[in-house]
Write a protein that holds these residues in place. Structure first.
Motif, PDB file in Angstrom:
ATOM      1  N   SER A  33       0.830  -1.028  -0.102  1.00  0.00           N
ATOM      2  CA  SER A  33      -0.115  -0.123  -0.048  1.00  0.00           C
ATOM      3  C   SER A  33       0.935   1.316   0.068  1.00  0.00           C
ATOM      4  N   PRO A  34       1.097   1.773  -1.260  1.00  0.00           N
ATOM      5  CA  PRO A  34       2.081   2.827  -1.258  1.00  0.00           C
ATOM      6  C   PRO A  34       1.354   4.166  -0.854  1.00  0.00           C
ATOM      7  N   THR A  35       2.083   5.089  -0.369  1.00  0.00           N
ATOM      8  CA  THR A  35       1.803   6.307  -0.027  1.00  0.00           C
ATOM      9  C   THR A  35       0.921   6.813  -1.254  1.00  0.00           C
ATOM     10  N   ILE A  70      -2.709   6.206  11.063  1.00  0.00           N
ATOM     11  CA  ILE A  70      -4.169   6.577  11.110  1.00  0.00           C
ATOM     12  C   ILE A  70      -4.704   7.233   9.867  1.00  0.00           C
ATOM     13  N   THR A  71      -3.751   8.136   9.499  1.00  0.00           N
ATOM     14  CA  THR A  71      -4.495   9.024   8.437  1.00  0.00           C
ATOM     15  C   THR A  71      -4.468   8.397   7.112  1.00  0.00           C
ATOM     16  N   THR A  72      -3.624   7.115   6.924  1.00  0.00           N
ATOM     17  CA  THR A  72      -3.713   6.596   5.514  1.00  0.00           C
ATOM     18  C   THR A  72      -5.017   5.294   5.745  1.00  0.00           C
ATOM     19  N   ALA A  73      -5.409   5.254   7.006  1.00  0.00           N
ATOM     20  CA  ALA A  73      -6.694   4.539   7.316  1.00  0.00           C
ATOM     21  C   ALA A  73      -6.260   3.100   7.175  1.00  0.00           C
ATOM     22  N   TYR A 117      -0.282  12.899   2.147  1.00  0.00           N
ATOM     23  CA  TYR A 117       1.229  12.374   2.095  1.00  0.00           C
ATOM     24  C   TYR A 117       1.376  11.818   3.545  1.00  0.00           C
ATOM     25  N   ALA A 118       0.288  11.351   4.228  1.00  0.00           N
ATOM     26  CA  ALA A 118       0.726  10.427   5.400  1.00  0.00           C
ATOM     27  C   ALA A 118       1.202   9.215   4.918  1.00  0.00           C
TER      28      ALA A 118
END
Length: 302
Positions: A33-35, A70-73, A117-118
């Motif tokens: 799961s890349p940024t 957390i911000t990438t869920a 960008y997290a």
């Protein structure tokens, strides 16, 4: 809601799969799961009633996000993968109602005028580089959530030093002010990891997942241990999180266009329903939705 709601509903196989593929919960990025890349490089339209210098705009027209898993869920939708569409900050899923969706409108507007960008596994030392990438878009609002991985070390002694945390976050703000001086910043407090332990420690499955996958060992290691030494260790982690939050609040308060959440996320009384079924650590969809609601309340307060 008692944590016993999860029994056979979450497969035991998930714990075994986590053990094999996940070294330490959100402390290492998921290779599959890349940024998330920016949705668009087009400049955001100028907000109506744009504020003057030093004046907070409660309706920013573009949103960027930096931070950690957390911000990438991470683990919000499926095992061992980011799910940016349900991110509390920039997600497009209407059921979550992310901060960006509430501010910008439908998913099309979010796709055009938000950037995430997290990175899963990020520490505060990764924040300056993320800030440079986000600042290139000159967003009207930047969200920041960081610190969980800095506390979720292999042991108490390995947690990020408070002064190092301060230096990295200060550098992040300096970079942003140099490269995008008019961007507003919303800073979330670090969640209360002690509450995470207290919510999950009554579940045999949660304890197994934490132990087998090595998730946040400083707080969640030996989760069934009720000895004074274990209590002292968990208390030390909680106090370090509180120290990080004090730094976030102090550095943010020195900036004319920064809002700290006042400890709203740290103080939030989340339950097992707000935690991922996959790892008992990251927010579930419900948890992401609650984070979005807290952020929207803070950002839009007059």
């Amino acid at each position: 809601m008692p944590v016993s709601r999860r029994s056979s509903a979450t497969p035991i196989a998930a714990a075994l799969l986590l053990t094999a593929a996940l070294a330490a919960g959100c402390t290492s990025p998921s290779p599959s799961s890349p940024t998330p890349s920016p949705s668009s490089s087009a400049p955001a339209p100028e907000s109506e009633n744009a504020p003057g210098a030093g004046e907070w705009n409660v309706r920013p027209a573009s949103v960027a996000a930096i931070g950690d898993s957390i911000t990438t869920a991470f683990d919000a939708c499926s095992l061992l993968s980011d799910c940016p569409e349900v991110s509390w900050a920039t997600g497009t899923d209407a059921r979550v109602a992310s901060l960006a969706r509430q501010l910008l409108g439908d998913s099309g507007a979010v796709g055009e005028r938000s950037w995430n960008y997290a990175e899963s596994g990020a520490h505060v030392s990764d924040l300056p580089a993320q800030a440079r990438r986000a600042a290139a878009h000159e967003p009207e609002l930047l969200t920041v959530m960081i610190g969980g991985n800095d506390a979720c070390a292999p042991d108490v002694a390995s947690m990020t030093d408070v002064e190092d945390f301060r230096a990295d976050f200060t550098e992040t703000m300096d970079i942003l002010r140099e490269e995008s001086p008019d961007t507003q910043v919303y800073v979330s407090s670090v969640p209360d990891l002690m509450r995470l332990w207290s919510e999950g420690s009554g579940s045999a499955l949660a304890r197994a997942v934490w132990q087998l996958a090595g998730i946040c060992p400083a707080m969640l290691g030996d989760p069934g241990d009720a000895s004074p030494a274990a209590d002292e260790r968990r208390t030390a982690v909680r106090e370090r999180v509180q120290d990080y939050n004090a730094v976030l609040a102090e550095v943010c308060s020195a900036d004319r266009l920064c809002r700290y959440d006042g400890g709203a996320v740290f103080d939030y009384a989340f339950t097992a329903d707000h935690i991922s079924d996959w790892d008992w650590f990251h927010p579930s969809r419900e948890g992401q939705s609650e984070l979005a609601a807290l952020a929207f309340e803070q950002v839009t307060a007059e």
